[in-house]
Design a protein around this motif. Structure first.
Motif, PDB file in Angstrom:
ATOM      1  N   UNK A 211      45.255 100.031  77.835  1.00 45.41           N
ATOM      2  CA  UNK A 211      45.203  98.740  77.901  1.00 45.41           C
ATOM      3  C   UNK A 211      46.122  97.711  76.717  1.00 45.41           C
ATOM      4  N   UNK A 214      48.865  95.634  77.497  1.00 48.28           N
ATOM      5  CA  UNK A 214      48.780  94.427  77.871  1.00 48.28           C
ATOM      6  C   UNK A 214      48.323  93.438  76.822  1.00 48.28           C
ATOM      7  N   UNK A 266      39.840  89.010  74.946  1.00 45.49           N
ATOM      8  CA  UNK A 266      39.248  89.789  76.037  1.00 45.49           C
ATOM      9  C   UNK A 266      39.661  90.935  75.898  1.00 45.49           C
ATOM     10  N   UNK A 267      41.169  91.291  75.960  1.00 42.49           N
ATOM     11  CA  UNK A 267      41.698  92.671  75.966  1.00 42.49           C
ATOM     12  C   UNK A 267      41.399  93.395  74.677  1.00 42.49           C
ATOM     13  N   UNK A 269      39.244  92.786  72.564  1.00 40.15           N
ATOM     14  CA  UNK A 269      37.519  93.262  72.425  1.00 40.15           C
ATOM     15  C   UNK A 269      37.449  94.422  73.442  1.00 40.15           C
ATOM     16  N   UNK A 270      37.848  94.496  74.617  1.00 40.01           N
ATOM     17  CA  UNK A 270      37.489  95.443  75.589  1.00 40.01           C
ATOM     18  C   UNK A 270      38.106  96.923  74.901  1.00 40.01           C
ATOM     19  N   UNK A 271      39.241  96.786  74.220  1.00 35.93           N
ATOM     20  CA  UNK A 271      39.805  98.122  73.883  1.00 35.93           C
ATOM     21  C   UNK A 271      38.896  98.582  72.630  1.00 35.93           C
TER      22      UNK A 271
ATOM     23  N   UNK B 164      32.459  98.610  81.900  1.00 36.68           N
ATOM     24  CA  UNK B 164      32.170  99.071  80.556  1.00 36.68           C
ATOM     25  C   UNK B 164      30.962 100.266  81.055  1.00 36.68           C
ATOM     26  N   UNK B 177      40.592 102.332  78.461  1.00 32.67           N
ATOM     27  CA  UNK B 177      40.580 100.928  78.171  1.00 32.67           C
ATOM     28  C   UNK B 177      41.104  99.701  79.099  1.00 32.67           C
ATOM     29  N   UNK B 178      41.717 100.247  79.896  1.00 32.28           N
ATOM     30  CA  UNK B 178      42.150  99.344  81.086  1.00 32.28           C
ATOM     31  C   UNK B 178      41.260  98.826  81.976  1.00 32.28           C
TER      32      UNK B 178
END
Lengths: 403, 374
Positions: A211, A214, A266-267, A269-271, B164, B177-178
């Protein structure tokens, strides 16, 4: 087509822009001389600052191009009012191309993969051999050529067609814009992803995250939007912007800013969550590096001031509609964009929190030159294309503006 | 300069408040139920009965009737769960996000997209309970007390959380992570495909071409094209990092997808999700109900295959070669899956029959009469 509401010459940027241009140029030249002298003595430190600065200003230029293409696809007054501001920022891409050249010579100070012989860790060494077809100086330069060729071409076409709308006989280019913008956005997404891998992620060639490109991408779009808000505020003191900028547009700009800030969060935090939960040695090293040795404070500052604070402020409707208040947040976010890139890149070089002279001086020097070029671009075309059939929405006086 | 290519209207001209109301409400209030409806509902209902049978047998015998086993402990149940949840997302997008973006074309497809969401989520919701093995303990699924403070941020977005569920594990092909944005894009992709698959026959059978116009087909197709490209980006970056990252398990996963025992499905997935939908660049196909219907079907198959690849191919061969295995769905797996499609369609048929499928109020706001002069 009704009669022209505004004459193109009345829509030109105010003369003050020329004054700014001269001042930025002088400041930029002086600062550049200083940093170049510094660079001769401490090339390693210089290029670290140079890379962060390059990514930061490149983000404003490329992000502006993306928003411009988005506007061509979606229309709307919010985009028309900042269209030429973003066009001027986009047309700095040739300058950024020139600014990339020093990075080729500085690559050996920045990227460990340029000198695999000097790597002591056998695992990393083996890995670098495996990916040497990608991570090599030759590949680095060739790919950069492709990226810049695509970006310059997009910028050239978008500018050329936009210029055609300023002088009669005017042809309607909105369809051409549309046809280019769809594939253009895809090309941008593709090129910036690999550019992000080449220029920033490969600083640590043993680490990867799908990610990550992005996060860089959305950061660029956010930078560009904040920059446009700052410029529209400066221009708001003068004609024609003082008469054209309506609260509805500012409101839309505030909403976009909020959206991009949320997407960035959002990106990011996801990572973080995925890597933290997986806790694999080869991945978590990225965050261990960036939360220890004082870097953790920068990380917390990013959470609070790149997300929480602007998020809460932007929930307020009056705040979003008031350009005189929104602009301060935009300035702040431009600074936080720099902090984010600084945290991503600089932590590769130093285990403890360090700010070098180059981290401060190079962005200022490069920024002044960039802004001088931007001002030149801004005053070369009217702020709104008067003949564009969609411009009437922006050019109509406020009291006639219905729905 | 005057000849702007005007986009097709969101509602054909000539309607008034009254005719809009009559047209939409007559389907429910005055028109007799057609034989086609009875036939369609009847078939869907029979398939639903099949679902009930499969579930009844499952509760009697346990999950052993399914193809799941070690190493593939997550089979059709999770594949179908993610697929249905994804389809449900188009309703959320049309209902909320397009409203925020002031996209007035959403008004005519909003109501049945929301209904579709409700039914799709009902289908999705069955699977977590069904795959428990001991469904009478289903309440164990409810969130247990806040561990490590992760709950509050997790409720933000449904499909992100679904992603998740996979990504926080360490299985190659899941731990990447994507996943969050890629899952959301995939969800919207399949959701719009389902919207089109429903809207195209509905507008034809009920003569609603004036309300669900070429513009709606075109815009939905564009959303599909865009989200499909984001999904393609996800595949691409994942494959690249599999090579670039130098993690041998990630690299093997890529090899296994391309050359392993399920490679046929991976190629089909690439064809259905990336290859064929590229024809949507052609405007003529974006506005042709027939072609759009077919392409939407292809996308739905492709997105189901994507979940199959993610769930099954990742689990089938992970770190230890000694615990590799194969997964074969049984007839009960198929019956359950097809059964949920029947249930979904049966609900849709009932919805069409008893509720106005288009919001009358929202359609009226699109009429010139509705514009308030200052």
């Amino acid at each position: 087509m009704s009669a022209l509401l505004w004459k193109p010459e009345d829509l030109l940027a105010p003369p003050i822009v020329k004054v700014y241009q001269r001042r930025f140029l002088i400041a930029g030249v002086v600062a550049s001389v200083i940093v170049i002298i510094g660079g001769f003595f401490q090339p390693r430190v210089f290029f670290r600052g140079y890379l962060i600065s390059f990514m930061d200003w490149l983000g404003v230029a490329l992000g502006s191009m993306v928003i411009l293409m988005l506007r061509h696809l979606t229309k709307g007054g919010w985009g028309m009012i900042i269209r030429r501001i973003q066009g001027a920022a986009m047309r700095t891409i040739p300058l950024m191309t020139v600014f990339f050249i020093p990075l080729i010579f500085g690559a050996r100070y920045l990227y460990i993969w340029t000198q695999p012989d000097k790597v002591s860790d056998p695992h990393l060494r083996k890995h670098l051999e495996e990916v040497s077809s990608y991570l090599s100086l030759k590949g680095f330069v060739l790919r950069a050529l492709v990226y810049f060729a695509i970006w310059n071409l997009l910028s050239y076409l978008l500018t050329k067609w936009s210029k055609e709308q300023d002088t009669p006989p005017v042809r309607d280019n909105s369809q051409r814009f549309k046809v280019l913008s769809g594939p253009g956005i895809i090309l941008y997404g593709f090129t910036i992803s690999f550019a992000a891998i080449d220029w920033v992620m490969s600083l640590d060639p043993s680490w990867f995250s799908t990610i990550y490109p992005l996060i860089i991408l959305i950061g660029e779009v956010l930078s560009a939007f904040c920059f446009a808000i700052v410029v529209e505020r400066v221009l708001f003191n003068y004609r024609p912007m003082s008469e054209l900028l309506k609260p509805e547009y500012v409101h839309d700009h505030g909403k976009f800013m909020l959206t991009f800030i949320m997407v960035w969060a959002y990106f990011s935090f996801s990572q973080w969550l995925i890597i933290w939960a997986g806790d694999l040695p080869e991945e978590i090293s990225f965050y261990l590096r960036r939360i220890n040795g004082g870097w953790g404070w920068v990380a917390i500052a990013l959470v609070l001031f790149h997300f929480a604070m602007p998020f809460i402020l932007l929930l307020s409707r009056p705040f979003k509609r008031d350009i005189t208040r929104l602009v301060w947040l935009a300035v702040w976010m431009l600074f936080m964009r720099y902090v984010d890139l600084f945290w991503l890149a600089e932590a590769n070089f130093s285990e403890t929190f360090t700010v070098t002279w180059a981290d401060i001086a190079v962005p200022i020097a490069m920024g002044c030159l960039w802004l001088a070029y931007f001002c030149r671009n801004l005053s070369s075309m009217p702020l709104v294309p008067a003949y564009d059939s969609f411009a009437s929405e922006v050019l109509e006086p406020a009291h006639e503006h219905s729905v | 300069m005057d000849e702007q290519p005007t986009p097709a209207p969101v509602i054909e001209p000539g309607y008034t408040f009254g005719t809009v109301t009559d047209k939409i409400s007559s389907i429910v209030l005055t028109r007799p139920t057609s034989n086609g409806w009875f036939l369609g509902f009847g078939v869907a209902f029979l398939v639903t009965m099949g679902l009930l049978y499969a579930i009844g047998y499952l509760f009697l015998k346990g999950v052993g009737i399914w193809g799941v086993n070690i190493p593939v402990g997550w089979g059709f149940a999770i594949v179908n769960f993610v697929w249905w949840i994804g389809i449900g997302h188009a309703g959320t997008l049309i209902s909320a996000i397009l409203l925020l973006l002031r996209q007035s074309w959403r008004n005519s497809i909003n109501r049945f997209a929301e209904a579709m969401t409700l039914f799709a989520v009902a289908c999705a919701g069955m699977f977590p309970v069904l795959h428990l093995g001991r469904p009478w303990l289903a309440y164990w699924l409810f969130p247990y007390p806040n561990t490590m403070n992760v709950w509050p941020p997790l409720v933000l977005s449904v499909h992100t959380v679904v992603s998740f569920d996979f990504a926080i594990g360490q299985v190659p092909g899941w731990h990447t992570t994507i996943f969050p944005p890629y899952f959301v894009a995939g969800a919207i992709y399949s959701g719009f495909a389902m919207v089109l698959m429903l809207a195209i026959p509905i507008r034809k059978f009920y003569g609603l071409e004036d309300f669900i116009t070429e513009r709606h087909l075109n815009n939905s197709a564009k959303v599909m094209l865009a989200t499909g490209l984001i999904v393609a980006y996800g595949y691409g970056i994942e494959a690249f990092m599999g090579w670039y990252g130098g993690n041998r398990y990630d690299a093997f996963l890529l090899w296994n997808r391309l050359h392993g025992p399920y490679s046929f499905f991976y190629y089909m997935l690439l064809l259905c999700n990336i290859g064929i939908p590229q024809v949507l660049w052609i405007k003529r196909l974006r506005t042709s109900p027939f072609w759009l219907f077919l392409i939407s079907g292809v996308v739905l198959v492709g997105m189901w295959l994507e979940r199959f690849i993610i769930v099954v191919v990742s689990l089938q061969r992970d770190f230890l070669t000694s615990s590799w295995g194969m997964y074969y769905p049984t007839r009960w797996d198929w019956m359950t899956f097809i059964g949920t499609i029947g249930f979904f369609l049966a609900c849709m048929f009932l919805f069409l029959r008893v509720l106005p499928m288009i919001s009358i109020f929202e359609m009226r706001t699109l009429l010139p009469e509705a514009e308030v002069k200052e």
